[in-house]
Motif scaffolding. Structure first.
Motif, PDB file in Angstrom:
ATOM      1  N   HIS A  88       0.851  -1.179   0.000  1.00  0.00           N
ATOM      2  CA  HIS A  88       0.000   0.000   0.000  1.00  0.00           C
ATOM      3  C   HIS A  88       0.892   1.235   0.000  1.00  0.00           C
ATOM      4  CE1 HIS A  88       0.385  -0.431   4.517  1.00  0.00           C
ATOM      5  NE2 HIS A  88       0.591   0.862   4.403  1.00  0.00           N
ATOM      6  N   ILE A  89       0.484   2.245  -0.741  1.00  0.00           N
ATOM      7  CA  ILE A  89       1.238   3.496  -0.864  1.00  0.00           C
ATOM      8  C   ILE A  89       0.223   4.620  -0.702  1.00  0.00           C
ATOM      9  CG2 ILE A  89       2.724   4.916  -2.331  1.00  0.00           C
ATOM     10  CD1 ILE A  89       3.546   2.295  -3.763  1.00  0.00           C
ATOM     11  N   HIS A  90       0.111   5.119   0.512  1.00  0.00           N
ATOM     12  CA  HIS A  90      -0.917   6.103   0.823  1.00  0.00           C
ATOM     13  C   HIS A  90      -0.362   7.526   0.817  1.00  0.00           C
ATOM     14  CE1 HIS A  90      -3.567   2.862   2.994  1.00  0.00           C
ATOM     15  NE2 HIS A  90      -3.473   2.680   1.692  1.00  0.00           N
ATOM     16  N   ASP A  91      -1.244   8.491   0.940  1.00  0.00           N
ATOM     17  CA  ASP A  91      -0.845   9.897   0.858  1.00  0.00           C
ATOM     18  C   ASP A  91       0.139  10.309   1.942  1.00  0.00           C
ATOM     19  OD1 ASP A  91      -2.266  10.371  -1.396  1.00  0.00           O
ATOM     20  OD2 ASP A  91      -3.854  11.542  -0.470  1.00  0.00           O
ATOM     21  N   ASP A  92       0.176   9.566   3.059  1.00  0.00           N
ATOM     22  CA  ASP A  92       1.117   9.956   4.116  1.00  0.00           C
ATOM     23  C   ASP A  92       2.565   9.723   3.706  1.00  0.00           C
ATOM     24  OD1 ASP A  92       1.186   7.212   4.252  1.00  0.00           O
ATOM     25  OD2 ASP A  92       0.517   7.067   6.328  1.00  0.00           O
ATOM     26  N   PHE A  93       2.775   9.052   2.572  1.00  0.00           N
ATOM     27  CA  PHE A  93       4.122   8.960   2.004  1.00  0.00           C
ATOM     28  C   PHE A  93       4.578  10.323   1.492  1.00  0.00           C
ATOM     29  CE2 PHE A  93       5.050   4.312   0.937  1.00  0.00           C
ATOM     30  CZ  PHE A  93       4.179   3.821   1.874  1.00  0.00           C
ATOM     31  N   PHE A  94       3.614  11.178   1.142  1.00  0.00           N
ATOM     32  CA  PHE A  94       3.918  12.401   0.410  1.00  0.00           C
ATOM     33  C   PHE A  94       3.502  13.678   1.143  1.00  0.00           C
ATOM     34  CE2 PHE A  94       2.734   8.969  -2.512  1.00  0.00           C
ATOM     35  CZ  PHE A  94       3.882   8.854  -3.284  1.00  0.00           C
ATOM     36  N   GLU A  95       2.316  13.670   1.745  1.00  0.00           N
ATOM     37  CA  GLU A  95       1.754  14.904   2.285  1.00  0.00           C
ATOM     38  C   GLU A  95       2.597  15.483   3.418  1.00  0.00           C
ATOM     39  OE1 GLU A  95      -2.245  14.023   3.386  1.00  0.00           O
ATOM     40  OE2 GLU A  95      -3.017  14.256   1.339  1.00  0.00           O
ATOM     41  N   GLY A  96       2.793  16.797   3.363  1.00  0.00           N
ATOM     42  CA  GLY A  96       3.532  17.477   4.407  1.00  0.00           C
ATOM     43  C   GLY A  96       5.027  17.296   4.360  1.00  0.00           C
ATOM     44  N   LYS A  97       5.535  16.673   3.303  1.00  0.00           N
ATOM     45  CA  LYS A  97       6.970  16.434   3.185  1.00  0.00           C
ATOM     46  C   LYS A  97       7.636  17.579   2.426  1.00  0.00           C
ATOM     47  CE  LYS A  97       6.257  12.388   5.063  1.00  0.00           C
ATOM     48  NZ  LYS A  97       4.815  12.394   5.179  1.00  0.00           N
ATOM     49  N   ASP A  98       8.919  17.782   2.714  1.00  0.00           N
ATOM     50  CA  ASP A  98       9.632  18.838   2.000  1.00  0.00           C
ATOM     51  C   ASP A  98       9.877  18.422   0.546  1.00  0.00           C
ATOM     52  OD1 ASP A  98      12.508  17.693   1.668  1.00  0.00           O
ATOM     53  OD2 ASP A  98      12.081  17.386   3.788  1.00  0.00           O
ATOM     54  N   LYS A  99      10.209  19.398  -0.272  1.00  0.00           N
ATOM     55  CA  LYS A  99      10.327  19.194  -1.715  1.00  0.00           C
ATOM     56  C   LYS A  99      11.339  18.115  -2.065  1.00  0.00           C
ATOM     57  CE  LYS A  99      11.421  21.703  -5.987  1.00  0.00           C
ATOM     58  NZ  LYS A  99      11.819  23.016  -6.549  1.00  0.00           N
TER      59      LYS A  99
ATOM     60  N   PHE B 230      12.455  15.597  -0.206  1.00  0.00           N
ATOM     61  CA  PHE B 230      11.995  14.267   0.197  1.00  0.00           C
ATOM     62  C   PHE B 230      10.915  13.772  -0.756  1.00  0.00           C
ATOM     63  CE2 PHE B 230       9.330  11.272   2.480  1.00  0.00           C
ATOM     64  CZ  PHE B 230      10.269  10.434   3.069  1.00  0.00           C
ATOM     65  N   LEU B 231      10.014  14.641  -1.121  1.00  0.00           N
ATOM     66  CA  LEU B 231       8.950  14.276  -2.045  1.00  0.00           C
ATOM     67  C   LEU B 231       9.515  13.809  -3.375  1.00  0.00           C
ATOM     68  CD1 LEU B 231       5.922  14.156  -2.655  1.00  0.00           C
ATOM     69  CD2 LEU B 231       6.024  16.553  -3.341  1.00  0.00           C
ATOM     70  N   GLN B 232      10.505  14.517  -3.866  1.00  0.00           N
ATOM     71  CA  GLN B 232      11.125  14.139  -5.135  1.00  0.00           C
ATOM     72  C   GLN B 232      11.834  12.797  -5.021  1.00  0.00           C
ATOM     73  OE1 GLN B 232      13.689  17.144  -6.813  1.00  0.00           O
ATOM     74  NE2 GLN B 232      14.627  15.740  -8.281  1.00  0.00           N
ATOM     75  N   ALA B 233      12.528  12.583  -3.895  1.00  0.00           N
ATOM     76  CA  ALA B 233      13.232  11.314  -3.704  1.00  0.00           C
ATOM     77  C   ALA B 233      12.250  10.148  -3.596  1.00  0.00           C
ATOM     78  CB  ALA B 233      14.101  11.393  -2.453  1.00  0.00           C
TER      79      ALA B 233
END
Length: 361
Positions: free
Chosen positions: A118-129, A131-134
């Motif tokens: 499972h890959i949910h939004d908490d992988f991405f939301e609120g993360k710095d740019k 980290f999000l890109q990585a």
């Protein structure tokens, strides 16, 4: 399932990385199904966290006895010339788990299949740019990504990451006919151990559950999915109702559930998968949650339209024998639509794509 006397017809090797060798029946079910669907044309290395010898030497059990076992720290073995593919998944692993071996595999030009997660939004939301890109870049390394809930697919689409919905691999596990020592009419109950106060949180639910089982004219059969579950069952005073030592025999457990009148899972995911795939009315009791969450135990039922089968602390007052009886009859009718037979077909089709990827590398 591969039998011990079947020979491999392909020199390519697939490394399978997951939470294997721990005697957790759900993860063992995933491994069995993945091996069966990828097929006998490949060799396999099963990557585990603890390859040593516990008291119960699982390495001598099928399927481990038929394949090479490597440590999750053995990154170099993933880079070997005969390895064509690194397969990460078969559970809600998320980012981080297995990514050391993944990097080594991709560096050596191996294919990468990311499946059953499972890959949910908490992988991405609120993360710095950065980290999000990585995070996105790591997910894009996969030659094929499948997620086991539709909510994950929405997350992938939101961040433009290719992927597809594939039901949990355990939907594709074939049951094994046997004669379990159980009453003629029974309800399967599973208690997942979640310390520190798991027994005390569960006890308030037991009265109405027993009324429900009595109303069905049935008996309770407790099916632990690992040794922790068995310990909790003992704490609750139900040890004499256990069907023991099926941790490495998920096919038998699935058959046991297939003959039940209902399944009640206190915190375990794969009893729900087994129940639905065998068209048995199934309930999830997320006893540690104050309200419904995106946890896998409730998410699957919610996405399949069985929200009335989900319970948590916030709707404890609704957990009555009458509600359970009514929902059992409703689910029994709805489960005749064959949707979970289609799930098995989806797993067959997806595994064909995976085999093609493995053969191309």
């Amino acid at each position: 399932m591969l039998s011990p006397d079947e020979t491999v017809k392909n020199s390519r090797t697939i490394v399978l990385r997951g939470f294997y060798g721990k005697g957790n029946m759900g993860d063992e079910a995933l491994l069995r199904s993945i091996l069966s669907h990828l097929g006998q044309e490949f060799n396999y290395k099963i990557s585990v966290n603890t390859p040593g010898t516990p008291k119960d030497d699982w390495r001598k059990r099928f399927p481990y006895s038929q394949h090479t076992i490597i440590s999750s720290l053995a990154r170099g073995k993933v880079m070997s010339p005969e390895v064509s593919t690194f397969f990460l998944g078969g559970g809600g692993l998320g980012l981080g788990f297995g990514y050391d071996q993944l990097i080594c595999a991709r560096r050596a030009g191996k294919a990468f299949i990311h499946s059953g997660v499972h890959i949910h939004d908490d992988f991405f939301e609120g993360k710095d740019k950065d980290f999000l890109q990585a995070t996105r870049s790591m997910l894009l390394l996969a030659n094929m990504t499948t997620v086991r809930d539709k909510f994950s697919l929405e997350s992938l689409n939101k961040y433009d990451i290719p992927g597809e919905f594939l039901p949990d691999w355990a939907f594709g596990l074939e049951s094994e006919v046997w004669s379990p020592p159980v009453p003629e009419k029974y309800v399967v109950v599973t208690f997942r151990r979640r310390p520190p106060n798991d027994a005390e949180l569960i006890k308030p639910w037991l009265f109405e559950m027993q009324r429900f089982i009595d109303a069905l004219g049935a008996k309770m059969v407790v099916l632990p999915f690992d040794k922790g579950d068995a310990m909790l069952t003992k704490m609750l005073g139900f040890s004499d109702l256990n069907v023991p030592d099926l941790y490495f025999s998920p096919e038998k457990a699935k058959y046991l559930i297939s003959k039940a009148l209902a399944v009640v899972s206190f915190g375990r995911f794969h009893p729900i998968v087994f129940g639905l795939s065998e068209h048995v009315p199934t309930f999830s009791v997320d006893y540690w949650y104050a309200k419904e969450s995106k946890h896998k135990t409730s998410l699957l039922l919610r996405e399949e339209g069985f929200g009335d089968s989900i319970f948590h602390q916030g709707n404890f007052v609704d957990f009555t024998s009458e509600r359970l009886m009514r929902t059992t009859h409703e689910m029994a009718g709805a489960l005749t639509d064959g949707r979970f037979n289609e799930y098995k077909a989806m797993i067959d089709q997806s595994s064909q794509k995976m085999r093609a990827i493995a053969n191309q590398h």
